[in-house]
Design a protein around this motif. Structure first.
Motif, PDB file in Angstrom:
ATOM      1  N   HIS A 163       0.872  -1.183   0.000  1.00  0.00           N
ATOM      2  CA  HIS A 163       0.000   0.000   0.000  1.00  0.00           C
ATOM      3  C   HIS A 163       0.904   1.226   0.000  1.00  0.00           C
ATOM      4  N   ASP A 164       0.617   2.178  -0.870  1.00  0.00           N
ATOM      5  CA  ASP A 164       1.388   3.416  -0.928  1.00  0.00           C
ATOM      6  C   ASP A 164       0.421   4.559  -1.185  1.00  0.00           C
ATOM      7  N   LYS A 165       0.457   5.574  -0.329  1.00  0.00           N
ATOM      8  CA  LYS A 165      -0.493   6.682  -0.443  1.00  0.00           C
ATOM      9  C   LYS A 165      -0.367   7.432  -1.763  1.00  0.00           C
ATOM     10  N   ASP A 166       0.804   7.363  -2.406  1.00  0.00           N
ATOM     11  CA  ASP A 166       1.014   8.046  -3.676  1.00  0.00           C
ATOM     12  C   ASP A 166       0.760   7.140  -4.883  1.00  0.00           C
ATOM     13  N   GLY A 167       0.356   5.890  -4.629  1.00  0.00           N
ATOM     14  CA  GLY A 167       0.004   4.989  -5.721  1.00  0.00           C
ATOM     15  C   GLY A 167       1.134   4.150  -6.272  1.00  0.00           C
ATOM     16  N   TYR A 168       2.322   4.206  -5.650  1.00  0.00           N
ATOM     17  CA  TYR A 168       3.450   3.391  -6.112  1.00  0.00           C
ATOM     18  C   TYR A 168       3.391   2.040  -5.398  1.00  0.00           C
ATOM     19  N   ASN A 169       2.453   1.207  -5.846  1.00  0.00           N
ATOM     20  CA  ASN A 169       2.133  -0.046  -5.163  1.00  0.00           C
ATOM     21  C   ASN A 169       2.938  -1.241  -5.633  1.00  0.00           C
TER      22      ASN A 169
ATOM     23  N   ARG B 170       9.976   1.158  -7.245  1.00  0.00           N
ATOM     24  CA  ARG B 170       8.535   1.343  -7.042  1.00  0.00           C
ATOM     25  C   ARG B 170       7.907   1.874  -8.330  1.00  0.00           C
TER      26      ARG B 170
ATOM     27  N   ARG C  44       3.817   2.638 -10.324  1.00  0.00           N
ATOM     28  CA  ARG C  44       2.366   2.672 -10.255  1.00  0.00           C
ATOM     29  C   ARG C  44       1.822   1.579 -11.175  1.00  0.00           C
TER      30      ARG C  44
END
Length: 154
Positions: free
Chosen positions: A120-126, A134, A136
């Motif tokens: 989980h990454d708040k900036d979308g780099y999952n 990393r 998206r």
């Protein structure tokens, strides 16, 4: 389920418990990720043990003390299970601003497509993996490789 602790360092990637790394506090344990990069096993055991920031915060498993106790690799006890040794791979899309990293992945031993895990990454780099570390989901195509054939995940 009782954990089995051994003084044998990990020999394959996976999630492990480790203890004995804090002097004078043998009860301290940490959950760590062991990954393979360029043919070597790395582990994210450090002072703050909750981040996966790539090789800057990882150390060779072979460099850790032989006195450390390890438990793993851990296996999920419920939910869907992987079939055999399936691994998810990512290939950087030609339309991505990171497209130039595809050849770097090959040159630096990651391969292309390269093995990935997810977070989980708040900036979308999952998507974790490859030379950039990393990505998206919009920057990569995902695959499994079955009998040498890429199967696209959509």
């Amino acid at each position: 389920m009782e954990l089995k602790w051994v003084n044998i360092k990990p020999t394959e990637p996976g999630a492990y418990w480790v203890r004995g790394y804090v002097l004078g506090r043998p009860e301290c344990k940490a959950l760590v990720e062991v990954t393979e990069q360029h043919g070597e096993l790395f582990c994210n055991l450090h002072k703050v043990n909750s981040e996966n920031e790539g090789l800057d915060d990882a150390y060779f498993v072979s460099d850790y003390s032989d006195s450390f106790e390890w438990c793993g690799p851990l296996v999920p006890t419920n939910g869907p299970q992987r079939r055999g040794n399936q691994q998810i791979y990512a290939a950087i899309k030609k339309s991505s601003k990171y497209a130039h990293q595809a050849q770097m992945c090959v040159d630096q031993g990651y391969g292309h497509p390269f093995k990935v895990t997810f977070t989980h990454d708040k900036d979308g780099y999952n998507v974790l993996g490859g030379v950039g570390g990393r990505y998206r989901l919009t920057d990569v195509n995902l695959y499994v490789i079955e009998e040498g054939q890429k199967i696209r995940i959509r």
